[in-house]
Enzyme design. Structure first.
Site, PDB file in Angstrom:
ATOM      1  N   LYS A 262     -13.836 -29.633  28.192  1.00 23.88           N
ATOM      2  CA  LYS A 262     -14.763 -28.861  27.345  1.00 23.88           C
ATOM      3  C   LYS A 262     -14.702 -27.411  27.777  1.00 23.88           C
ATOM      4  O   LYS A 262     -14.349 -27.117  28.927  1.00 23.88           O
ATOM      5  CB  LYS A 262     -16.188 -29.394  27.518  1.00 23.88           C
ATOM      6  CG  LYS A 262     -17.139 -28.992  26.427  1.00 23.88           C
ATOM      7  CD  LYS A 262     -17.036 -29.875  25.191  1.00 23.88           C
ATOM      8  CE  LYS A 262     -17.852 -29.330  24.045  1.00 23.88           C
ATOM      9  NZ  LYS A 262     -17.905 -30.256  22.904  1.00 23.88           N
TER      10      LYS A 262
ATOM     11  N   ASP B  15     -16.871 -26.501  18.437  1.00 23.55           N
ATOM     12  CA  ASP B  15     -18.183 -27.087  18.767  1.00 23.55           C
ATOM     13  C   ASP B  15     -19.199 -26.089  18.224  1.00 23.55           C
ATOM     14  O   ASP B  15     -18.862 -25.295  17.316  1.00 23.55           O
ATOM     15  CB  ASP B  15     -18.319 -27.295  20.290  1.00 23.55           C
ATOM     16  CG  ASP B  15     -19.554 -28.121  20.669  1.00 23.55           C
ATOM     17  OD1 ASP B  15     -19.533 -29.344  20.474  1.00 23.55           O
ATOM     18  OD2 ASP B  15     -20.557 -27.545  21.151  1.00 23.55           O
TER      19      ASP B  15
ATOM     20  N   THR C 101     -17.297 -35.812  12.227  1.00 24.42           N
ATOM     21  CA  THR C 101     -18.355 -36.156  13.188  1.00 24.42           C
ATOM     22  C   THR C 101     -19.584 -36.692  12.449  1.00 24.42           C
ATOM     23  O   THR C 101     -20.145 -37.735  12.821  1.00 24.42           O
ATOM     24  CB  THR C 101     -18.733 -34.930  14.045  1.00 24.42           C
ATOM     25  OG1 THR C 101     -17.539 -34.388  14.599  1.00 24.42           O
ATOM     26  CG2 THR C 101     -19.683 -35.315  15.157  1.00 24.42           C
TER      27      THR C 101
END
Ligand code: NAP
Length: 451
Positions: A125, A165, A208
């Site tokens: 990440k 993100d 998602t």
């Protein structure tokens, strides 16, 4: 168990002041107790000591010039957490709250999430404490270029493949890809979430949110229930929330709320998806403008609501909840309100949206609870499908990708629920998802030796 307790104590000493990271580690390690007790191999190989320590942590300066000609400086991060199952894979977050603790919690969760997808991807990440809100296109581009001027050395299609993100969508991915290509001379699948014009996958943007709804559908179907006619509370108004709302409508449910950091919209007859997309995807404005088109909806301003609670979860008359905004947006009091108001299921689109105390409320009430690392894994799974299309120079149709997504979400659900049953707690998908993800990564680590 002392092994788990000692690992957490040591972690707090060696990585001080990382509250969100400890929260994620404690949630995972505590549910691993049954497997650690029955398998000495994991202790002998110090698997949990190794798994909580990233393989590599990058922190770097990101200088850029704003529209006034002033030099600004942000902090950039990439945590390459675990590559036992494949290249590091996980998003980049641009938000002023970003720090090492937040990126580490997200990277840690990503390891198990990616393992659950059944695809060959490790966990990582990254991001920066940069706030894209209110910045011009030119400022965003200069920031993204500067960010990649450092990161390009560490990423690649078989080493580390970042995605989007919070605060990172197709525009930011485009600017970062352009700079990577300029620096390396390579046109390859180094980033996912790309534009459909040059290597992006159909259905990645939707994946998602769609996946999170498929997960809820599978939880309900397993107990003979369906989504049809269910009223749903959704938080957030970004990528995940919008496509959760879209899929809820497609499957016959009625989403009645959405939110952003300024407040919550409640629309009793159902959120108008076209208006929401126009406000957030096209005009990028605050949610109170929703009322201009729908005066029958209600807006609850964040400033008018107690700071320690989230208005979305106190709305009444809904059966399902989809937290799709950010970490720790649903606390114990919020969870109690949901259960008291007749909520029978929660499927998490966001990462770690429920606090540990809130999760305990859901488990004690024995409602359906799909933890983020299982329920929101559709995004990263479809990112991997984008990598597969890039590597084979193919382009699959929307329907093909969506069909693969459904199968992946079904398998994640079955994997988590069957593992929960194997360990004697059939409805505990937290335990099931954590053990199923951990077992895969841990066994791969053992097979690869002490590295
Ligand atoms: P996004 O498009 O940037 O949207 C985030 C939404 O959440 C925005 O409406 C934002 O409101 C709201 N929000 C963020 N921080 C908030 C806060 N502190 N308080 C209240 N509202 C807040 O991001 P996203 O991609 O939808 O991501 C949402 C969540 O899903 C994150 O937890 C992310 O890690 C997780 N996730 C995303 C993906 C993916 O594929 N995108 C995959 C897996 C998990 P404002 O605009 O007002 O800040």
């Amino acid at each position: 168990m002392t092994y788990i307790h000692n690992t957490i104590t040591k972690l707090k000493k060696t990585s001080p002041a990382q509250a969100e990271f400890y929260q994620a580690v404690e949630e995972v390690l505590e549910s691993l107790q049954p497997i650690l007790e029955t398998n000495e191999q994991y202790q002998l190989n110090s698997i949990i000591e190794r798994i909580v320590e990233p393989e590599r942590q990058l922190m770097f300066r990101v200088p850029w010039v704003d529209d006034q000609g002033k030099v600004q400086v942000n902090k950039g991060y990439r945590i390459e957490f675990n590559s036992a199952l494949g290249p590091y894979k996980g998003g980049l977050r641009f938000h002023p709250s970003v720090n090492a603790s937040i990126i580490k919690f997200l990277g840690f969760e990503q390891i198990f999430k990616n393992a659950l997808t059944g695809l060959p991807i490790g966990g990582g990440k990254g991001g920066a404490n940069f706030d894209p809100k209110g910045k011009s296109d030119g400022e965003i581009m200069r920031f993204c270029q500067s960010f990649i001027n450092e990161l390009y050395r560490h990423i690649g299609p078989t080493t580390d493949v970042p995605a989007g993100d919070i605060g990172v969508g197709a525009r930011e991915i485009g600017y970062m890809f352009g700079q990577y290509k300029r620096l390396t001379g390579q046109f390859d699948g180094v980033l996912t979430g790309k534009s459909l014009l040059w290597g992006g996958s159909l259905a990645r943007k939707e994946a998602t949110g769609y996946g999170c709804v498929y997960f809820a559908q599978y939880m309900l179907e397993d107990k003979g229930d369906t989504l049809t006619g269910k009223r749903c509370l959704v938080s957030g108004a970004g990528n995940v929330a919008i496509y959760t709302i879209e899929k809820l409508y497609q499957l016959g449910a009625i989403p009645v709320s959405c939110s952003d950091s300024s407040g919550t919209i409640y629309h009793e007859s159902g959120i108008n998806l076209d208006t929401l997309k126009e406000l957030k995807e096209v005009r990028q404005v605050r949610l109170n403008e929703y009322l201009d088109a729908h005066p029958d909806a209600k807006f609850i301003a964040k400033a008018d609501y107690p700071a320690d609670s989230n208005a979305v979860w106190h709305l009444t008359g809904a059966q399902l909840a989809f937290p799709c905004a950010t970490q720790n947006e649903l606390n114990e009091a919020d969870a109690k309100a949901l259960v008291a108001n007749g909520c029978i299921g929660v499927s998490e689109g966001a990462n770690m949206p429920s606090t540990q105390e809130a999760i305990e409320v859901f488990l004690a009430a024995n409602i359906h609870y799909g933890p983020g690392k299982a329920a929101n894994a559709g995004g990263v799974a479809t990112s991997q499908l984008e990598m597969a299309q890039n590597a084979s120079m193919q382009r699959w149709s929307f329907e093909e990708v969506d069909e693969k997504l459904k199968v992946i979400m079904k398998n994640i659900y079955l994997n988590a629920s069957e593992t929960a049953a194997e360990f004697g707690e059939p409805n505990n998908l937290v335990l099931g998802a954590n053990i199923a993800g951990f077992r895969k990564v841990a066994d791969a680590m053992i097979e690869q030796g002490v590295v």
